[in-house]
Design a protein around this motif. Structure first.
Motif, PDB file in Angstrom:
ATOM      1  N   THR A 529     -22.977  12.115  19.341  1.00 44.78           N
ATOM      2  CA  THR A 529     -21.528  11.957  19.184  1.00 44.78           C
ATOM      3  C   THR A 529     -21.137  10.551  18.743  1.00 44.78           C
ATOM      4  O   THR A 529     -19.982  10.311  18.418  1.00 44.78           O
ATOM      5  CB  THR A 529     -20.824  12.275  20.516  1.00 44.78           C
ATOM      6  OG1 THR A 529     -21.354  11.417  21.544  1.00 44.78           O
ATOM      7  CG2 THR A 529     -21.057  13.735  20.919  1.00 44.78           C
ATOM      8  N   PRO A 531     -20.481   7.258  16.491  1.00 44.29           N
ATOM      9  CA  PRO A 531     -19.981   7.229  15.107  1.00 44.29           C
ATOM     10  C   PRO A 531     -21.068   7.050  14.048  1.00 44.29           C
ATOM     11  O   PRO A 531     -20.999   7.656  12.966  1.00 44.29           O
ATOM     12  CB  PRO A 531     -19.018   6.030  15.120  1.00 44.29           C
ATOM     13  CG  PRO A 531     -18.592   5.899  16.540  1.00 44.29           C
ATOM     14  CD  PRO A 531     -19.770   6.301  17.361  1.00 44.29           C
ATOM     15  N   LYS A 534     -22.583  10.203  12.639  1.00 42.49           N
ATOM     16  CA  LYS A 534     -21.699  11.209  12.035  1.00 42.49           C
ATOM     17  C   LYS A 534     -22.204  11.653  10.658  1.00 42.49           C
ATOM     18  O   LYS A 534     -22.010  12.804  10.253  1.00 42.49           O
ATOM     19  CB  LYS A 534     -20.287  10.640  11.915  1.00 42.49           C
ATOM     20  CG  LYS A 534     -19.243  11.629  11.401  1.00 42.49           C
ATOM     21  CD  LYS A 534     -17.851  11.007  11.427  1.00 42.49           C
ATOM     22  CE  LYS A 534     -16.794  11.996  10.970  1.00 42.49           C
ATOM     23  NZ  LYS A 534     -16.979  12.394   9.552  1.00 42.49           N
ATOM     24  N   ASP A 538     -22.232  15.537   9.369  1.00 43.17           N
ATOM     25  CA  ASP A 538     -21.540  15.954   8.143  1.00 43.17           C
ATOM     26  C   ASP A 538     -22.518  16.571   7.150  1.00 43.17           C
ATOM     27  O   ASP A 538     -22.204  17.564   6.474  1.00 43.17           O
ATOM     28  CB  ASP A 538     -20.834  14.757   7.504  1.00 43.17           C
ATOM     29  CG  ASP A 538     -19.655  14.267   8.329  1.00 43.17           C
ATOM     30  OD1 ASP A 538     -19.182  15.035   9.197  1.00 43.17           O
ATOM     31  OD2 ASP A 538     -19.223  13.119   8.125  1.00 43.17           O
ATOM     32  N   ILE A 602     -22.184  18.672  20.006  1.00 44.21           N
ATOM     33  CA  ILE A 602     -21.967  18.807  18.562  1.00 44.21           C
ATOM     34  C   ILE A 602     -22.334  20.208  18.094  1.00 44.21           C
ATOM     35  O   ILE A 602     -21.625  20.822  17.269  1.00 44.21           O
ATOM     36  CB  ILE A 602     -22.796  17.758  17.797  1.00 44.21           C
ATOM     37  CG1 ILE A 602     -22.364  16.341  18.185  1.00 44.21           C
ATOM     38  CG2 ILE A 602     -22.678  17.970  16.286  1.00 44.21           C
ATOM     39  CD1 ILE A 602     -20.954  15.993  17.802  1.00 44.21           C
TER      40      ILE A 602
END
Length: 665
Positions: A529, A531, A534, A538, A602
């Motif tokens: 989780t 940053p 990410k 994605d 996630i």
């Protein structure tokens, strides 16, 4: 060959009365140099056993190089001056000096390995015995691992790299000295020229290929040549005692204290994380050079280095160096982790005792005075024994570490679990089918003659489930294609990583192959989780979107638990009372839940976004409500702390098959 004509360094000194040519070839004994040897070997021992106590202790090897270059070159120069030098005599002395203790240590390692090492470990030991017995260990390790790599701690003969460099140097250095002598070239100029060239290679290579620079004799020779140059300078001065200005009386003290300061700085400031040798090696090498140059009458040399305890340890330094690392390394192997401080301290004490016994019982008798025929016979026997040692090491390597040895037969099934199983013929056929021609492109195909219907995409954590999934899908008439990747998601920046570059090609192949109806993902890369992670979430989202849009069924396999220990510690070693034999062979369930917490958060979001994806939890195959097991029904499920064994692979495949059948209407 032997020199017939004497070519003096300078005006020949008057011969000493009642001195044999062989005795005269050796320089006067300097107890302070044995004391310096003791400092060097104790530094290495302390670093290897308790690295936090002396971070730069490994530079003791560099001190040894300088001492060796100084002493051996001094002997060579005296023999050249006397006309008594011969290559046969020189190498016979090296054999008598080096072989006895080395043979004993190699034999002891093989004997212990026979009783206690698993086949893959014993096979590796056999390979390294070949390297040690042939004085090429540095080249063996150059290609395998860095000196400071964690895996280095499980290589019992790693320390022989320095012996290899030293003996390789003495193959060529006597030749250069002899050529310079015959052509009346100053040996000091030869040592300086070669030393500068070697030092330049060292400086140039450290940023380009640190491992090669560490292990290469070309980039290490300058340290031996420093000592050699000092021997040449002193021989030159001895031949012209009145030449040049007299040095002030305080010069020896300045040299010795400066050398001690440099050496102390190296021990305190250099760490395993620094590029080494590079310029930093000037600290130990320069320090040793200055301490030797100060001479035996300098106060520090006379009262500190020449004290009886240091001299005694210095006399034992060679066998002590040989014994200490196998004892520490075998302790690491048996414990499957860093041994307790008491065990490491005990290993050093045992090394000291074994070194004394080796020196007293083996080395001293073999160096005792003997007739020429007896001396030749000793050399011949030692050389034959070393050849036999190398041959036996090669036999072990070629025969897979003798997996049928009686001492290990009780645990042979679990020992096999530690070995990676690979179908190389299938991989070659698959790569040929798809035109893969680099090591970065890897695939397996259940039936290479048929089109694939299922693609398993991922890294080594896809490979460790491929056997079980291939068995399942083959049993229902499907054909599984495994495509090896780095991080198996669409559009990630490779950042120069060739495996990640190949990954995009693999994903495109899975997407574009019409016969592939199902794509299964298995990877060590978990979702987080934070940053900075990410980008992977994605990329996974984009990968799933493209595959689902193309009408593919997508299955995602959650990873298996990461162990906090080596599964080898779950297997009993014959005759070894190990405090680390792990019972139970498991981690707490809570530990696994903590490992997976962010990943599951996630994954839940992605499952809500893509309800078509099926999620299989491989970890639950090995976990109950209390523990996650590395051993099931007495068989190892892991081959290391994060990869499944072949047995584990098949078990996960079996549970995957049950899960797939349960999902059918």
């Amino acid at each position: 060959m032997k020199l017939e004509k004497q070519i003096p360094l300078a005006d020949p000194p008057a011969p000493a009365a009642h001195t044999s040519p062989h005795a005269a070839a050796h320089p006067a004994y300097r107890p302070d140099i044995d004391g310096l040897r003791a400092v060097a070997v104790l530094s290495v021992l302390l670093f290897h056993a308790f690295p936090a106590w002396l971070r730069g202790g490994f530079i003791g090897v560099d001190v040894f190089f300088v001492i060796s270059g100084f002493l051996i070159t001094g002997i060579l120069l005296r023999e050249l001056e006397q006309g008594s030098f011969s290559f046969a005599g020189f190498y016979a002395r090296r054999i008598r000096r080096i072989f006895p203790a080395l043979l004993l240590v190699l034999a002891a390692c093989l004997a212990f390995g026979w009783m206690a090492l698993f086949p893959d470990e014993y096979q590796q030991l056999g390979k390294h015995v070949v390297g040690g017995a042939s004085f090429a260990a540095n080249f063996f390790y150059w290609a395998q691992v860095g000196y400071f790599d964690t895996a280095a701690e499980t290589k019992p003969l790693l320390h022989l790299w320095s012996l290899g460099i030293e003996e390789q140097f003495y193959i060529l250095w006597p030749v250069f000295l002899l050529l310079a002598w015959r052509r009346r070239i100053d040996p000091l100029l030869v040592a300086a020229g070669l030393g500068l060239a070697s030092f330049a290679l060292n400086l140039g290579g450290i940023g380009h290929d640190a491992s090669a620079t560490f292990y290469s004799p070309a980039s290490r020779a300058w340290e031996l040549l420093l000592g050699a140059g000092l021997a040449c300078l002193q021989a030159k001065r001895a031949g012209r005692p009145a030449a040049g200005p007299r040095l002030p009386a305080w010069t020896p003290a300045l040299l010795s204290w400066s050398g001690a300061l440099l050496l102390a700085a190296g021990l305190a400031l250099i760490t395993r994380h620094d590029p080494f040798p590079g310029w930093r090696a000037l600290l130990p090498a320069g320090g040793a050079l200055l301490l030797i140059a100060a001479g035996p009458q300098a106060w520090l040399n006379r009262h500190v280095l020449a004290n009886r305890l240091l001299v005694w340890i210095g006399l034992l330094s060679y066998p002590l160096y040989l014994w200490h690392w196998p004892l520490l390394s075998f302790a690491q192997i048996v414990e499957s982790r860093e041994p307790a401080p008491a065990i490491r301290a005990g290993a050093l004490l045992a090394a000291l005792l074994l070194a004394w016994l080796t020196w007293r019982v083996l080395e001293r008798p073999l160096r005792a005075a003997a007739t020429r025929a007896e001396a030749r016979a000793r050399v011949a026997v030692l050389a034959l024994l070393m050849l036999g040692m190398a041959a036996f090491g090669g036999y072990l390597y070629l025969n897979d570490g003798l997996p049928t040895r009686k001492p290990i037969e009780d645990s042979v099934a679990n020992q096999k679990a530690l070995v990676l199983v690979e179908d190389r013929a299938n991989a070659e056929a698959c790569k040929k089918r798809y035109g893969f021609d680099s090591m970065y492109e890897y695939c397996l195909l259940g039936d290479p003659a048929k089109d694939p219907t299922v693609a398993l995409v991922g890294d080594s954590h896809a490979y460790h489930v491929v056997a079980g999934l291939t068995r399942y899908y083959g049993g229902i008439g499907e054909n599984l294609l495994m495509l090896g990747t780095r991080h198996p998601y669409w559009g990630l920046d490779p950042q120069g990583d060739p495996y990640q570059q190949a990954t995009q090609q693999m994903l495109e192949l899975a997407l574009a192959t019409p016969s592939v109806k199902t794509v299964v993902f298995s990877t060590h890369l978990r979702f987080y989780t934070v940053p900075e992670q990410k980008v992977y979430v994605d990329a996974a989202r984009e990968t799933f979107r493209r595959l689902l849009a193309a009408g593919k069924q997508v299955i995602f396999m959650h990873d298996v638990p990461l162990l906090g220990f080596d599964p080898r510690s779950c297997i009993k070693r014959a005759g070894v009372a190990s405090s680390a034999t792990r019972v139970p062979c498991a981690i707490p369930r809570a530990e696994w839940d903590a490992q997976m917490a962010q990943h599951r958060e996630i994954a839940a979001r992605l499952a809500a976004e893509f309800p078509q994806i099926a999620w299989f939890d491989a970890g639950k195959v090995l976990c109950d409500k209390d523990q996650c097991h590395a051993m099931v029904d007495g068989r190892l499920m892991y081959r290391d702390n994060n990869h499944l064994s072949h047995e584990g692979d098949l078990l996960v495949g079996q549970r995957f098959a049950e899960w797939m059948r349960s999902r059918q209407p």
